[in-house]
Scaffold this motif. Sequence first.
Motif, short mmCIF file in Angstrom:
data_model
loop_
_atom_site.label_atom_id
_atom_site.label_comp_id
_atom_site.label_asym_id
_atom_site.label_seq_id
_atom_site.Cartn_x
_atom_site.Cartn_y
_atom_site.Cartn_z
N THR A 269 45.86 50.91 43.98
CA THR A 269 45.13 51.94 43.24
C THR A 269 45.29 51.70 41.74
N SER A 270 44.25 51.99 41.00
CA SER A 270 44.29 51.75 39.55
C SER A 270 43.24 52.61 38.87
N THR A 271 43.44 52.86 37.58
CA THR A 271 42.43 53.55 36.78
C THR A 271 41.76 52.58 35.81
N ARG A 325 37.26 51.99 32.66
CA ARG A 325 38.38 52.95 32.64
C ARG A 325 37.94 54.23 33.34
N PRO A 329 42.09 57.61 39.99
CA PRO A 329 42.38 56.32 40.59
C PRO A 329 41.28 55.87 41.56
N SER A 358 43.47 45.55 39.09
CA SER A 358 44.58 46.35 38.55
C SER A 358 45.16 45.68 37.30
N TYR A 360 46.17 45.21 33.08
CA TYR A 360 46.72 45.99 31.99
C TYR A 360 45.59 46.37 31.04
N GLU A 392 51.10 39.34 35.89
CA GLU A 392 51.81 40.36 36.66
C GLU A 392 53.32 40.17 36.66
N ASP A 405 45.98 41.60 45.39
CA ASP A 405 45.25 41.35 44.14
C ASP A 405 44.19 40.26 44.31
#
Length: 636
Positions: A269-271, A325, A329, A358, A360, A392, A405
């Motif tokens: 999960t990621s935003t 962005r 999530p 996911s 940065y 990562e 990933d």
Amino acid sequence: MQNIIVGTAGHVDHGKTCLIKALSGFDTDRLKEEKKRGITIDLGFANLPNDAGLHIGIIDVPGHEKFVKNMLAGIGGIDLVLMVIALDEGVMPQTTEHFEILKMLHIKQGILVLTKSDMVDEEWAEMVEADVEDMVRGSFLEHAPVLRVSSYTGENIGLLHDTIIRMVSDLGSRSSEPELFRLPVDRVFTTEGFGTVITGTLQEGMVQTGQEVMLYPRERPIKIRGIQSHGQREDAAYAGQRTALNLLNVKKEELQRGDVLAFPGSLVTSTLVDVKLSIFQTSDRELKTGDRIHLNYGAAQTIAKAVLMDKDRIGHGESAYAQIRFDEPVVLKRNDRFIIRFLSPVETFGGGIVLDASPYKHRRGDEEAIEALRKKETGTDQEVMELMIKEESRRFPSVGRIAADMDMPKSRASHMISTLKDSKHILILSDESVIHMDYWKTIADYADRLLSGYHRENPINEGMDKEEFKSRLSEEFRLNDMRKGAVLLAELVKRMVVRTQGTYVSGKDFSTQYSRELKGMLEQIGTIYAQAGIEAPLTVDVLNQFKDKNRAKQIIADMHKNGKLVKLNPASYMDSAAYGQVLARLKDYLTENGEISLGEFRDMCGTSRKYAVQMLEFMDKKKITKMVGEKRVLIS
């Protein structure tokens, strides 16, 4: 058995639902509102009968522009598309929109189905056909079969059926590894006697009855009670099947369209998501960095902000790297395709491909980040995996996380990781986490600097306390798991970056060294303790005789380590020679007399009661003597 999904696309009222009924004998308009309004609002499903031993599911998707998001939920997992254009109307706005969506979602093959052939003459049909050829020129449909059909008279329905069978028979099977199981939820309902049921197109992998899966993005474990596919109860379902799953211990209200069921740990999960964005050739709109958009993927629609990395804006036919962005999530995978729509007016105008699910957070214009995105778009799997491990490494990813990933089975990821390890590009730590050698060099350089600085400040200390060293590593590299500090220390020792002795860590080549000044302090301290004899001074009183108390404390600790001082208790040390003399006299006395009182020991040593008690308590602790009544005896 091979599982195939065939989808329809096209403008409203161009005969998609009637076409499917003619092909399969099944009416996909299942909702009352659909029957009433005569248009397909939600996804409809039918099975295509055949003698080729294939499971072929047909998805009937809506054509009305208000229902595009439902169309997107169905079209994403298909193997072959029936691009439906009614001959009486020709190419219409939603025809073009659906066609652009198909291209953006990277649908690879299809059939151009020109419906309502019974309603037009040959001249008109040829004109429409020419328009269709212009629309698809240069696309995946440029050389697709073109069939004129009539669902009303049955003209060429049999030919269309056979053409579908011929085209899908050559398709390879989808990946069916259990750990790749992923099913976007497009319907949720309850049935009497069974409870909660969800449906969707099984995109990857397989799932079995009784299996525990994960509900994303909430990461909640759920058990499969039963499976149905193609109208039959099954023990398992495989990639490419329209599937209904009966779920245990979860209410309908706890699920929603757009959720994803997947193998536990296979999704992240990621935003934030890194993507390559493209605008439709036919769009007259442009996307500016910072614009908020609807993003559709699988069966989900969510709101996000598009931050363009290498441009300020893009228009029709243009592309750019971007970071999406999200407000909430999401669960996407590398190489997933998606569609973007404006918030207002709600208009489909582009889409793209996921490069990193996911990442940065990046700064706009960051050349290093842009170059990394370029490599993730065009590089080999091996190159992309090494790059992702490099990025990562500060998270110390597991093989499972790397496989997720990269969107590949763990077995394949493990093989590629072994190849990178053998070529000395990465390092596998003792807890099976994986880091890039560049990051390892950062860790090793930090450890070397840390200990070098410590040894400069503490030249006669054996080294830094292990726990302090691990704590410093944890602080520097933001280790959430304190056990990771021990893992890194073990690797530093293994690779001879540092060495350990007892509870201390030191540089690999470190040895204690006394300068002329320190040698002078050593002599002074030695004299103080030698002159004190049995009357061991408090350490604090010794330290107070020196300006550099820290150095004096280090020298006392070093003298104790080298056996020149005996540590009687936390507050005081005693000269080792004086201690040895007292111990020898005590042993002689006890050998001859058998026991000794505190007063007798005090008189024997010629000291005060205070120092006599201190000495005897130390010898009791060392199990040289023990109390028997009011006296002490020698322990054999």
